[in-house]
Design an enzyme around this catalytic site. Structure first.
Site, PDB file in Angstrom:
ATOM      1  N   TYR A  77       0.328  -4.726  11.634  1.00  0.00           N
ATOM      2  CA  TYR A  77       0.212  -3.292  11.633  1.00  0.00           C
ATOM      3  C   TYR A  77       1.224  -2.473  12.501  1.00  0.00           C
ATOM      4  CZ  TYR A  77      -2.887  -3.785   7.609  1.00  0.00           C
ATOM      5  OH  TYR A  77      -3.077  -4.176   6.319  1.00  0.00           O
ATOM      6  N   HIS A  95       0.710  -1.182   0.087  1.00  0.00           N
ATOM      7  CA  HIS A  95      -0.036   0.103   0.010  1.00  0.00           C
ATOM      8  C   HIS A  95       0.832   1.184  -0.008  1.00  0.00           C
ATOM      9  CE1 HIS A  95      -3.990  -1.944   0.460  1.00  0.00           C
ATOM     10  NE2 HIS A  95      -3.195  -2.934   1.391  1.00  0.00           N
ATOM     11  N   ASN A 110     -10.234  -2.974   2.272  1.00  0.00           N
ATOM     12  CA  ASN A 110      -9.825  -3.244   0.967  1.00  0.00           C
ATOM     13  C   ASN A 110     -11.150  -2.640  -0.005  1.00  0.00           C
ATOM     14  OD1 ASN A 110      -7.086  -3.608   0.592  1.00  0.00           O
ATOM     15  ND2 ASN A 110      -7.287  -5.684   0.926  1.00  0.00           N
TER      16      ASN A 110
END
Ligand code: NDP
Length: 488
Positions: free
Chosen positions: A337, A54, A127
């Site tokens: 993350y 990303h 997404n």
């Protein structure tokens, strides 16, 4: 009006900004010109590591407004009353490309949302697709390597991609979406967002229900065909970013409607697939969409690096009234993350304005690189202590969940967990129009024809086998397009 003084980062006024201090008009330059060093050294450090996935993205601020009452499912304060509002930040992205790559590549689109609520930040890190290529996070790094560059040629490699997909049949559902025209969206304003994972909602009676989040575009779905996306790549690499920025500047604020699907624990036990499997959807006819609210994006950040590049989202950030599920991919993302943010932005990344919650942060975390708030001042840096009035609030405790199972490396949880074909088959036969089916076949043929010669037949045959299980016509048409005599 008097001009502001040009200063160094430490506030010392510059007397000269263009000429370095030299001995005589021809030089050499003196080491004592520290302003020269400061300018060069800061510039040399302007780039931070780009996101490993990303990397190419754009973002906007806006608001979320609750339009429907779902308090029977959740006690989340944000969702407690029709009309409640909160500020949001949304970052859209492609997945596989680097920071300078084209916006129209065939790729899923990241749709990461941050809701600044009174109970802390809720990040719905989605997404534009309801499913994903894999259902276990152990495969994530391997999968992403196939979407990046070949270690020898440094080129993107259809061989790596199809080799991996053809050895991982659970990828078929997402592959089918990716090679439909939804794999090349017209722009970010025209994509849906999906929380994709199964999460849970917890109500005031502490009852838990499973949930999926859908964020549907009110601009309508709009896609490029494969050739149109290629043409736009040659014309404007930043098309999707330009489209979003210019629309908001024209005050055409894009909007999405948030909806949920819910599933009780009893329904989950009877569902014919694993409801926590990220490669599966819950059919709308059985689990109808329920309206929640409207999200509008209306402000492009005044500084891209500050707010977009430094934004950090994490699926672990849910607020009271929302919880996780057993989805293995979600569990994996809860770890990965914050880990990647600590690497990319440093351990104090949550103090960066775009990541900072609107409520007060009280804890005993101190120090670390780039600690730029008050660092707890002179208050105690340990707990428990006899001096401050900070305490955990038990009323936020989520209800316990009973687990009774064997510890093992599971792949197939129940009878139908190896059914990777029914749902992609539905998509191809029931949902796509004739034109969309033609385009999807064309896109498969165009990509698979680029598989290298070594092991080509083996890879193609494996993949055609999966197509065949999803839809016979699909397999035969792709085989025909590739000039292959496919024998199922
Ligand atoms: P429905 O007919 O109720 O819904 C079909 C869904 O497919 C709609 O949400 C539509 O989105 C979406 N869609 C249409 N074309 C594509 C495409 N090329 N790629 C991805 N999504 C697309 O069907 P079911 O709920 O019974 O599901 C049938 C199939 O639809 C599934 O197997 C799955 O492949 C796909 N799907 C299902 C979703 C779900 O949560 N149930 C979500 C998305 C896809 P829109 O309405 O915005 O146009």
């Amino acid at each position: 009006m008097a001009k502001k003084k040009l200063t160094t980062a430490s506030g010392i006024p510059y007397t000269e900004n263009e000429n370095s201090m030299t001995v005589g008009p021809q030089g050499p330059i003196l080491l004592q010109d520290f302003i020269l060093h400061e300018k060069m050294a800061h510039f040399n450090r302007e780039r931070i590591p780009e996101r490993v996935v990303h990397a190419k993205g754009t973002g906007a601020f806006g608001k979320f407004t609750v339009t429907h009452d779902i308090t029977k499912y959740t006690k989340a304060k944000l969702l407690s009353k029709i009309g409640n509002e909160c500020r949001v930040f949304v970052r859209f992205s492609t997945v596989g490309g680097e920071k300078g790559s084209a916006d129209t590549e065939r790729d899923p689109r990241g749709f990461a949302m941050k809701f600044y609520t009174e109970d802390g930040n809720w990040d719905l890190v989605g997404n534009n697709t309801p499913v994903f290529f894999i259902k276990d996070p152990k495969k994530f790094g391997d999968f992403i390597h196939t979407q990046k560059r070949d270690p020898r040629t440094n080129l993107k490699s259809p061989t790596m991609m199809w080799d991996f997909w053809s050895l991982n049949p659970e990828s078929l559902h997402q592959v089918m979406i990716l090679f439909s025209d939804r794999g090349t969206p017209y722009s970010y304003r025209h994509v849906n967002g999906y929380g994709s994972h199964t999460f849970s909602l917890i109500n005031a009676k502490n009852e838990r229900i499973w949930v999926k989040f859908h964020v549907k575009t009110l601009q309508g779905i709009k896609t490029f065909t494969g050739p149109e996306a290629e043409a736009m790549k040659a014309k404007d690499m930043d098309w999707a970013q330009r489209d979003l920025v210019e629309a908001i500047e024209r005050k055409e604020f894009p909007k999405w409607v948030m909806k949920i699907q819910t599933m009780t624990n009893e329904q989950a036990k009877k569902f014919r697939w694993n409801p926590f499997d990220l490669t599966k959807i819950w059919p709308h006819t059985e689990f109808p969409l329920i309206d929640v609210g409207i999200m509008e994006l209306n402000e492009i950040p005044s500084n891209y690096f500050r707010d977009v590049e430094q934004s950090a989202f994490e699926p672990a950030h849910v607020v009271d009234g929302i919880g996780y599920s057993y989805d293995k991919m979600l569990q994996g993302r809860l770890l990965s993350y914050p880990d990647t943010h600590r690497y990319r932005l440093g351990v104090n990344y949550e103090q960066i304005p775009v990541n900072r919650p609107i409520n007060q942060v009280n804890n005993y975390e101190r120090d670390g690189h780039m600690r730029v708030d008050s660092n707890g001042d002179d208050k105690p840096n340990y707990s428990p202590n006899s001096f401050d009035d900070i305490a955990a609030d038990e009323s936020y405790k989520a209800p316990a969940q009973k687990l009774d199972s064997d510890m093992a490396y599971w792949f197939d949880r129940n009878e139908n967990d190896d059914d990777h074909f029914t749902q992609p088959g539905w998509l191809f036969r029931k949902v796509m129009t004739d034109d969309q089916r033609q385009n999807t076949i064309h896109n498969f043929v165009s990509s698979m024809s680029k598989i290298g010669t070594h092991k080509r037949e083996e890879i193609i045959n494996r993949q055609l086998g999966y197509f065949y299980k999803a839809d016979i016509e699909l397999a035969l048409k792709v085989a025909e397009g590739l000039g292959i005599d496919f024998k199922p």
